[in-house]
Design a protein around this motif. Structure first.
Motif, PDB file in Angstrom:
ATOM      1  N   ALA A 144      10.612 -14.552  -6.471  1.00  0.00           N
ATOM      2  CA  ALA A 144      10.957 -14.258  -5.081  1.00  0.00           C
ATOM      3  C   ALA A 144      10.929 -12.758  -4.816  1.00  0.00           C
ATOM      4  CB  ALA A 144      12.333 -14.834  -4.749  1.00  0.00           C
ATOM      5  N   ASP A 145      11.313 -11.964  -5.815  1.00  0.00           N
ATOM      6  CA  ASP A 145      11.267 -10.508  -5.660  1.00  0.00           C
ATOM      7  C   ASP A 145       9.824 -10.015  -5.550  1.00  0.00           C
ATOM      8  OD1 ASP A 145      14.081 -10.002  -5.801  1.00  0.00           O
ATOM      9  OD2 ASP A 145      13.972 -10.401  -7.952  1.00  0.00           O
ATOM     10  N   CYS A 146       8.922 -10.648  -6.294  1.00  0.00           N
ATOM     11  CA  CYS A 146       7.510 -10.264  -6.199  1.00  0.00           C
ATOM     12  C   CYS A 146       6.976 -10.557  -4.799  1.00  0.00           C
ATOM     13  CB  CYS A 146       6.692 -10.988  -7.258  1.00  0.00           C
ATOM     14  SG  CYS A 146       6.985 -10.393  -8.941  1.00  0.00           S
ATOM     15  N   ARG A 147       7.338 -11.704  -4.252  1.00  0.00           N
ATOM     16  CA  ARG A 147       6.884 -12.018  -2.890  1.00  0.00           C
ATOM     17  C   ARG A 147       7.540 -11.061  -1.882  1.00  0.00           C
ATOM     18  NH1 ARG A 147       4.123 -15.831  -0.071  1.00  0.00           N
ATOM     19  NH2 ARG A 147       3.522 -16.787  -2.049  1.00  0.00           N
ATOM     20  N   LYS A 148       8.767 -10.680  -2.132  1.00  0.00           N
ATOM     21  CA  LYS A 148       9.436  -9.717  -1.244  1.00  0.00           C
ATOM     22  C   LYS A 148       8.718  -8.370  -1.285  1.00  0.00           C
ATOM     23  CE  LYS A 148      13.959  -7.539  -0.404  1.00  0.00           C
ATOM     24  NZ  LYS A 148      15.368  -7.440  -0.884  1.00  0.00           N
ATOM     25  N   ALA A 149       8.314  -7.944  -2.473  1.00  0.00           N
ATOM     26  CA  ALA A 149       7.573  -6.682  -2.585  1.00  0.00           C
ATOM     27  C   ALA A 149       6.226  -6.782  -1.889  1.00  0.00           C
ATOM     28  CB  ALA A 149       7.397  -6.313  -4.058  1.00  0.00           C
ATOM     29  N   ALA A 150       5.571  -7.921  -2.029  1.00  0.00           N
ATOM     30  CA  ALA A 150       4.290  -8.115  -1.352  1.00  0.00           C
ATOM     31  C   ALA A 150       4.467  -8.040   0.160  1.00  0.00           C
ATOM     32  CB  ALA A 150       3.682  -9.452  -1.756  1.00  0.00           C
ATOM     33  N   ALA A 151       5.527  -8.673   0.662  1.00  0.00           N
ATOM     34  CA  ALA A 151       5.786  -8.633   2.103  1.00  0.00           C
ATOM     35  C   ALA A 151       6.089  -7.207   2.570  1.00  0.00           C
ATOM     36  CB  ALA A 151       6.940  -9.571   2.447  1.00  0.00           C
ATOM     37  N   TRP A 152       6.789  -6.442   1.734  1.00  0.00           N
ATOM     38  CA  TRP A 152       7.071  -5.039   2.069  1.00  0.00           C
ATOM     39  C   TRP A 152       5.770  -4.262   2.187  1.00  0.00           C
ATOM     40  CZ3 TRP A 152       6.298  -0.051   0.812  1.00  0.00           C
ATOM     41  CH2 TRP A 152       7.203   0.910   1.280  1.00  0.00           C
ATOM     42  N   MET A 153       4.861  -4.473   1.241  1.00  0.00           N
ATOM     43  CA  MET A 153       3.572  -3.789   1.281  1.00  0.00           C
ATOM     44  C   MET A 153       2.750  -4.228   2.496  1.00  0.00           C
ATOM     45  SD  MET A 153       3.161  -1.512  -1.051  1.00  0.00           S
ATOM     46  CE  MET A 153       3.711  -0.955  -2.671  1.00  0.00           C
ATOM     47  N   GLN A 154       2.814  -5.517   2.819  1.00  0.00           N
ATOM     48  CA  GLN A 154       2.110  -5.989   4.003  1.00  0.00           C
ATOM     49  C   GLN A 154       2.602  -5.274   5.250  1.00  0.00           C
ATOM     50  OE1 GLN A 154       3.029 -10.012   5.142  1.00  0.00           O
ATOM     51  NE2 GLN A 154       1.269 -10.208   6.514  1.00  0.00           N
ATOM     52  N   GLN A 155       3.918  -5.141   5.374  1.00  0.00           N
ATOM     53  CA  GLN A 155       4.479  -4.440   6.526  1.00  0.00           C
ATOM     54  C   GLN A 155       4.077  -2.974   6.522  1.00  0.00           C
ATOM     55  OE1 GLN A 155       6.411  -5.845   9.195  1.00  0.00           O
ATOM     56  NE2 GLN A 155       5.710  -3.865   9.970  1.00  0.00           N
ATOM     57  N   ALA A 156       4.041  -2.355   5.349  1.00  0.00           N
ATOM     58  CA  ALA A 156       3.642  -0.950   5.254  1.00  0.00           C
ATOM     59  C   ALA A 156       2.212  -0.758   5.751  1.00  0.00           C
ATOM     60  CB  ALA A 156       3.787  -0.464   3.816  1.00  0.00           C
ATOM     61  N   LEU A 157       1.326  -1.693   5.412  1.00  0.00           N
ATOM     62  CA  LEU A 157      -0.058  -1.612   5.876  1.00  0.00           C
ATOM     63  C   LEU A 157      -0.136  -1.832   7.390  1.00  0.00           C
ATOM     64  CD1 LEU A 157      -1.992  -3.507   3.055  1.00  0.00           C
ATOM     65  CD2 LEU A 157      -1.644  -1.052   3.318  1.00  0.00           C
ATOM     66  N   GLU A 158       0.650  -2.766   7.892  1.00  0.00           N
ATOM     67  CA  GLU A 158       0.664  -3.000   9.339  1.00  0.00           C
ATOM     68  C   GLU A 158       1.188  -1.777  10.081  1.00  0.00           C
ATOM     69  OE1 GLU A 158       2.915  -6.568   9.768  1.00  0.00           O
ATOM     70  OE2 GLU A 158       1.215  -7.875   9.275  1.00  0.00           O
ATOM     71  N   ASN A 159       2.147  -1.083   9.484  1.00  0.00           N
ATOM     72  CA  ASN A 159       2.654   0.145  10.105  1.00  0.00           C
ATOM     73  C   ASN A 159       1.586   1.230  10.189  1.00  0.00           C
ATOM     74  OD1 ASN A 159       5.153  -1.092  10.310  1.00  0.00           O
ATOM     75  ND2 ASN A 159       6.022  -0.061   8.525  1.00  0.00           N
ATOM     76  N   LEU A 160       0.545   1.107   9.347  1.00  0.00           N
ATOM     77  CA  LEU A 160      -0.569   2.051   9.380  1.00  0.00           C
ATOM     78  C   LEU A 160      -1.669   1.605  10.337  1.00  0.00           C
ATOM     79  CD1 LEU A 160      -0.926   2.773   5.552  1.00  0.00           C
ATOM     80  CD2 LEU A 160      -0.005   4.318   7.295  1.00  0.00           C
ATOM     81  N   GLY A 161      -1.402   0.553  11.089  1.00  0.00           N
ATOM     82  CA  GLY A 161      -2.406   0.057  12.026  1.00  0.00           C
ATOM     83  C   GLY A 161      -3.437  -0.835  11.384  1.00  0.00           C
ATOM     84  N   MET A 162      -3.116  -1.399  10.233  1.00  0.00           N
ATOM     85  CA  MET A 162      -4.047  -2.293   9.555  1.00  0.00           C
ATOM     86  C   MET A 162      -3.707  -3.740   9.851  1.00  0.00           C
ATOM     87  SD  MET A 162      -4.675  -0.639   5.788  1.00  0.00           S
ATOM     88  CE  MET A 162      -5.293   1.044   5.607  1.00  0.00           C
ATOM     89  N   THR A 163      -4.712  -4.576   9.786  1.00  0.00           N
ATOM     90  CA  THR A 163      -4.462  -6.013   9.774  1.00  0.00           C
ATOM     91  C   THR A 163      -4.240  -6.391   8.325  1.00  0.00           C
ATOM     92  OG1 THR A 163      -6.853  -6.431   9.630  1.00  0.00           O
ATOM     93  CG2 THR A 163      -5.856  -6.454  11.821  1.00  0.00           C
ATOM     94  N   ALA A 164      -3.089  -6.945   8.019  1.00  0.00           N
ATOM     95  CA  ALA A 164      -2.722  -7.193   6.628  1.00  0.00           C
ATOM     96  C   ALA A 164      -2.228  -8.621   6.462  1.00  0.00           C
ATOM     97  CB  ALA A 164      -1.637  -6.211   6.185  1.00  0.00           C
ATOM     98  N   THR A 165      -2.582  -9.219   5.335  1.00  0.00           N
ATOM     99  CA  THR A 165      -2.194 -10.597   5.050  1.00  0.00           C
ATOM    100  C   THR A 165      -1.774 -10.739   3.594  1.00  0.00           C
ATOM    101  OG1 THR A 165      -4.516 -11.148   4.576  1.00  0.00           O
ATOM    102  CG2 THR A 165      -3.689 -11.622   6.801  1.00  0.00           C
TER     103      THR A 165
END
Length: 474
Positions: A43-64
């Motif tokens: 669950a922590d790995c998925r949480k880290a992945a979600a954090w990175m996804q949000q970080a990319l979206e904050n850069l104006g990227m489409t992230a999945t």
């Protein structure tokens, strides 16, 4: 596209002005215990992945987030594409790779503070370092690139090149799902060059691009003579001893000058260029400069090659473990039935791991007496990797690093293996420029892992310059 010096200076100033904020962002992801090899932290790995996804979206990227399932259900990939680059865009396209998972923290008793409670401290030399699991390998390195992208977006509203990002969650537990993921998503991930930030600098002050990696081929060998363990008083001298047989076979793998005796072992290997050897000699003027941290001073491999050349551009044959007979406390006069050894070969570009495996097995079989049998178990086989010297991106990136650090950037080798470099070449047909800012004393995979604040800061600035330089690649 050519980036003006004024624009570049403005982006670099933004990096400097926002360093505290960048460190705070790094601390956020460091607090997530994304230990990929331990099921309790899924669950922590998925949480880290979600954090990175949000970080990319904050850069104006489409992230999945992309779930993986080929080798086994595992931790998700994070894929991002710069939304501003959609449609016809003839700028160079880079694919950045990193990983958000980390190693286990044991033994935790050796940590000076909780491993997922990041701290900024001064080391014994007064250098400021960030201490936490993942600080250097690889969250800190990933964040140097993302923060460079943030600075570009803050100042100019865009990036100088097209950027895609691929972040893996299983690098520290084998990465078995990466290659099939690349193969299934070739069209989406295709770019002009891959940028990898998971390597070290040549030394504290010299940046470098890792342009060659050693591959690996490993074998487990079991030799059996008698049908069961024997009393050495009753059978000693008359019965074949598998430990002796094994030791004799292994001893003939190397010459007195440190070379490997397998037929054709060195076929196809290219010598490093004279300029490259001179550069490495400047970085490591003698063998002790590489070996002193291990309590050694003299290179033990092939004569005529320095210690750094023996690890960066020459192949190796090493015995990693050997066992047989009685290994407990005290003494037991047993003549064992079996003996085992683990042997690995680090391979350089030009060598075929399958051929090396065949010649190794033939060498062992040829050394066996009539009463001995042998079984082999293969453990991996990957060729060496080398960046094409014709790459139009390599020279541009080297100049950008030289400009930032004020010294000529080095092209360096690595004695280890970084599978992603070979996998992106095989799956996507792309060279990987491995540009990292870790240091040899970062204690990666060990307690009290650290990442110098200077490495983090200048890493961000370096990526700003590299992205600007690659915009000129056409």
């Amino acid at each position: 596209m050519t980036v003006t010096s004024g624009t570049l200076d403005a982006v670099l100033q933004n990096v400097d002005a926002n360093l505290d904020t960048s460190v705070s962002s790094l601390f956020e992801i460091l607090r997530i215990p994304s230990i990929s090899t331990q099921p309790a932290h899924a669950a922590d790995c998925r949480k880290a992945a979600a954090w990175m996804q949000q970080a990319l979206e904050n850069l104006g990227m489409t992230a999945t987030l992309r779930d993986v399932h080929w080798a086994a259900p595992g931790h998700p990939m994070v894929v991002g594409h710069d939304a501003a680059a959609e449609g016809k865009d003839e700028r160079p396209h880079v694919l950045f790779y990193g990983h958000y998972d980390v190693q286990p923290t044991d033994p935790e008793t050796l940590w000076n503070a909780p491993p997922f409670d990041p701290r900024l401290i001064e080391d014994a030399s007064g250098r400021k370092v960030i201490v936490a699991r993942g600080a250097s390998d690889d969250k800190g390195q990933v964040m140097t690139f993302l923060e460079a992208c943030r600075a570009w977006k803050d100042v100019t509203g865009s990036l100088p090149v097209r950027v895609s990002v691929l972040l893996e969650g299983e690098e520290e537990c084998g990465g078995a799902n990466l290659y099939p993921f690349l193969k299934e998503n070739v069209a989406e991930l295709k770019a002009d060059v891959v940028l990898v930030c998971d390597t070290s600098m040549a030394d504290r002050n010299t940046p470098g691009i890792t342009t060659s990696l050693r591959g690996m081929m490993a074998e487990e060998v079991v030799i059996q003579c008698a049908s069961h363990d024997l009393h050495s008083g009753l059978y000693g001298n008359a019965a074949a001893n598998p430990i002796a047989v094994l030791c004799q076979a292994l001893a003939t793998l190397r010459t007195a000058d440190g070379g490997v005796t397998l037929p054709g072992f060195y076929d196809g290997i290219r010598e490093p260029a004279a300029a490259t050897r001179a550069q490495w000699s400047h970085l490591f003027p003698d063998d002790a400069s590489l070996l002193h941290e291990a309590g050694l001073a003299i290179a033990a491999g092939e004569k005529g090659y320095s210690a750094i050349e023996q690890t960066w551009c020459r192949p190796s044959c090493e015995i990693n473990g050997i066992s047989g007979g009685y290994e407990g406390e005290g003494f037991k006069t047993v003549l064992p039935a079996k003996a085992m050894a683990k042997v690995s070969f680090r391979l350089v570009p030009g060598q075929d791991p399958d051929r090396i495996r065949e010649t190794f097995r033939a060498h062992i079989r040829a050394a066996l007496p009539q009463d001995a049998t042998v079984t082999f178990t293969a453990h991996g086989g990957s060729p060496g990797f080398e960046v094409s010297r014709d790459s139009r991106f390599l020279g541009l990136a080297l100049k950008a690093l030289s400009d930032e650090w004020g010294v000529p950037a080095a092209t360096v080798g690595s004695g280890g293996s970084i599978p992603v470099a070979g996998e992106v070449r095989d799956a996507l047909g792309l060279d990987a420029l491995m540009i990292g800012f870790a240091q040899n004393d970062d204690r990666i995979h060990s307690p009290n892992e650290q990442y110098g604040l200077d490495s983090f800061h200048k890493g961000i600035r370096s990526w700003v310059r590299v992205l600007a330089a690659l915009a000129d690649a056409g």
